[in-house]
Motif scaffolding. Sequence first.
Motif, PDB file in Angstrom:
ATOM      1  N   ASN A 155       0.849  -1.412   0.004  1.00 34.83           N
ATOM      2  CA  ASN A 155      -0.069   0.013  -0.048  1.00 34.83           C
ATOM      3  C   ASN A 155       0.791   1.128  -0.008  1.00 34.83           C
ATOM      4  O   ASN A 155       1.933   1.337   0.753  1.00 34.83           O
ATOM      5  N   PRO A 156       0.443   2.322  -1.021  1.00 32.74           N
ATOM      6  CA  PRO A 156       1.409   3.512  -0.968  1.00 32.74           C
ATOM      7  C   PRO A 156       1.712   3.980   0.227  1.00 32.74           C
ATOM      8  O   PRO A 156       2.559   4.957   0.520  1.00 32.74           O
ATOM      9  N   MET A 157       0.894   4.020   1.273  1.00 30.03           N
ATOM     10  CA  MET A 157       1.115   4.410   2.570  1.00 30.03           C
ATOM     11  C   MET A 157       2.712   3.699   3.250  1.00 30.03           C
ATOM     12  O   MET A 157       3.079   4.834   4.208  1.00 30.03           O
ATOM     13  N   MET A 205       4.552   0.175  -5.296  1.00 29.65           N
ATOM     14  CA  MET A 205       3.178   0.496  -4.944  1.00 29.65           C
ATOM     15  C   MET A 205       2.032  -0.264  -5.571  1.00 29.65           C
ATOM     16  O   MET A 205       1.047  -0.029  -4.845  1.00 29.65           O
ATOM     17  N   THR A 206       2.483  -0.842  -6.694  1.00 30.48           N
ATOM     18  CA  THR A 206       1.301  -1.445  -7.308  1.00 30.48           C
ATOM     19  C   THR A 206       1.967  -2.766  -7.791  1.00 30.48           C
ATOM     20  O   THR A 206       3.239  -2.810  -8.191  1.00 30.48           O
ATOM     21  N   TRP A 235      -9.705  -4.908   4.291  1.00 32.57           N
ATOM     22  CA  TRP A 235      -9.241  -3.338   4.698  1.00 32.57           C
ATOM     23  C   TRP A 235     -10.555  -3.188   5.516  1.00 32.57           C
ATOM     24  O   TRP A 235     -11.632  -3.006   4.966  1.00 32.57           O
ATOM     25  N   MET A 266      -1.655   1.618  10.627  1.00 36.31           N
ATOM     26  CA  MET A 266      -1.148   1.532   9.449  1.00 36.31           C
ATOM     27  C   MET A 266      -0.819  -0.108   9.197  1.00 36.31           C
ATOM     28  O   MET A 266      -0.793  -0.852   8.162  1.00 36.31           O
ATOM     29  N   GLY A 274       5.174   3.598   1.421  1.00 34.67           N
ATOM     30  CA  GLY A 274       6.226   4.482   0.590  1.00 34.67           C
ATOM     31  C   GLY A 274       7.187   5.233   1.803  1.00 34.67           C
ATOM     32  O   GLY A 274       6.669   5.634   2.568  1.00 34.67           O
ATOM     33  N   TRP A 285      -6.328  -3.525  -2.729  1.00 35.92           N
ATOM     34  CA  TRP A 285      -7.681  -3.479  -2.897  1.00 35.92           C
ATOM     35  C   TRP A 285      -8.209  -2.438  -3.592  1.00 35.92           C
ATOM     36  O   TRP A 285      -9.247  -2.337  -4.078  1.00 35.92           O
ATOM     37  N   TRP A 286      -7.440  -1.155  -3.507  1.00 34.85           N
ATOM     38  CA  TRP A 286      -7.981   0.046  -3.998  1.00 34.85           C
ATOM     39  C   TRP A 286      -7.734   0.189  -5.285  1.00 34.85           C
ATOM     40  O   TRP A 286      -8.196   1.120  -5.831  1.00 34.85           O
TER      41      TRP A 286
END
Lengths: 281, 281
Positions: free
Chosen positions: B152-154, B163-164, B214, B221, B156, B190-191
Motif C-alpha cells: 500500500n502506498p502508505m 506501490m502497485t 481492509w 497502518m 512508501g 484492494w483500492w
Amino acid sequence: MRDFSNDHSAIALNTATLGHMLDGHGAGWSPEQVIVACAARGFAGITFWQREIGSRAIEIGERVRASGMHVTGLCRTPFLVGAGAPSSLEQAKEVIDMAAALGASVLTVVTGGTEPGTKGVLESQKILAERVAELAPYAREHGVKLALEPLNPMFGGNRTCLMTVRDALRVCDMVDAPNVGVAVDVYHVWWDTSLADSLIEAGDRIHGYHLCDWLEETGDMLLDRGMMGDGVADLKAIRGAVETAGYAGPCEVEIFSAETWWKRDPADVLDVMVERFKTVC
Amino acid sequence: MRDFSNDHSAIALNTATLGHMLDGHGAGWSPEQVIVACAARGFAGITFWQREIGSRAIEIGERVRASGMHVTGLCRTPFLVGAGAPSSLEQAKEVIDMAAALGASVLTVVTGGTEPGTKGVLESQKILAERVAELAPYAREHGVKLALEPLNPMFGGNRTCLMTVRDALRVCDMVDAPNVGVAVDVYHVWWDTSLADSLIEAGDRIHGYHLCDWLEETGDMLLDRGMMGDGVADLKAIRGAVETAGYAGPCEVEIFSAETWWKRDPADVLDVMVERFKTVC
C-alpha cells in the motif's frame, strides 16, 4: 517549467499549514492576521477552511483581494459518499454558497469512502459521480469550480473512493461538466508512477496543485506531512508533469503537521515555505 | 473461479495471523502446534516468518510435509534498497538458504523504501532491479521463487518502492529471471482500479495471493488488518481477477491485528478463517 528560484509569486497558503483546519491546533491567527502576513510576503493567494469563515465570507474575500491576492480555494465539501456522508446535498450546497461569497476560485471535494452495502471503490465512484453531477450546475451558477481530490490509498474505506488522478478523471468523465476537475496534492500522488500520463489526460481539468512532502518516516497518517524538501517526494518532477499538462496556476502549500510545523511561530512557517518554494519545489 | 463454499483445501496460514511475526504478540504457539492445528483443519500449507525457524528449517519443513501440507512461503528478505537495507546481499542469501532448507515454494521480498540521495521511487526501482537480478540466480539454484510484493502506498518512504502490481511487474521486466514474480496481497492492492489489467499482464508471474480485509476505519497502518468479510475490500472480485490471470495456487491468510485477532485463541482464529474463506472469499 516555471522558474521559481527568483520569483515566488505563484505560492499560496492553505491555512491548514498553520493548524487552521482543526480546533486546538496552531497559533490561532485570525484570517486578518493571515492575510496581512501573506500579502507582506508576496503570496498569490490563500485557501481557507470553512471553520475560519463563519458568516464573514464576503468580508474576508474582499479583504484578501484588497491586499492584492486571490482566494485560491475553500476546503471543503462534506463527504458525498460513504458512511460519513450526510443524507442530502444541502450541506454541500451551503459550502458552495460560502465559496461563492468568498470569491474562491475552487472548492475542494474530498469524496468520502466506500458506500455502505458495497465493496471496493467502483460502485462508490458511480454514486459519487451522480451526486457531483447534481451539484455541478449549482456550483457553476455560483461561479465555483469543483476539484475532486484523490487521496493516498491509505485513506480508502472511510475518507475517499478516489485513490489516483486517473480515478478522479474517470469520475470527471462520468459527470462531464465544464467546472468539474481534479486537485493534485503531492502527499496523495507522489508515489504514483502513472501520474505523468494521467496529468496529460487531465489537461485543463487540473484545478489545483498542492505542495508538501512525504516524510520517509511518516508517523501519523493524517497529521505528519513534511515541509517541502524534508521528505522523499520528487517535487520538481511532479511539478514538471503538472505544468507539462498545462497547469500554470498557484501552488498551494498544505501541510498538516501537528507535532512540528503547527508548533512553530506562523511567521517562521511562512518564511520557511517561501525559502523552500524557491529552492526545492 | 474456484468454488470454495464446500472446499477450503486452498487455504494456507501465514503465521503473522497468529502474531508470530513480532515478539511479544499472539499466544506464542510453537511451529509444531501450528502444524498440528492447520493439518487438523485441512489446510494446504503454512507460510512462516524467519524468527520462528531459527536453525530448525529442515526439521520444520519435513514436519509440515509429513502432515500432508506444503511450506507455502517464507517471510521475508531484508530490505534490498532504501535507508533500511543492509550494505550487502549476504543476509538476503542467508534467507534464501533458509527458504531452501524449509522447502518453501516462495520467498517474499518487501523491497525497502527510497534509496538515500534519491527522490521518488523510479531510481529506487532501478537499484532494486539490479539487486534482485544478483539474487535471482542464487535463489534459482536453491529452488526458490522470489515474490516482489507491492505494498500500500502508505508504506512508501521507508518500506517499499513498489506501490502497485504494475510497479512490481516493471521491476520483474528489468530483472527478467524465470523465478522472479509478484505477490498479490489484498491489504495492499484492494483500492487499485487498474489491478485486473495488471494481473492479466502478470500471468504466470503471480507467485502468491494473500487474504485479509481492509477495515473501513483502519486505526494503525501496520497492525490493524481485518479478517475477511469485516472490511470493504471486494474479495471475490479480486480473487476473480487473480484467477482469471491464471493463478490456481494457495490463498494465504495474513492478518496483522495486534488489538483483535492476536488477542484471540489461535484455534478460534483458525476456525473463523476457514468459515470466512468458504463464505466471503
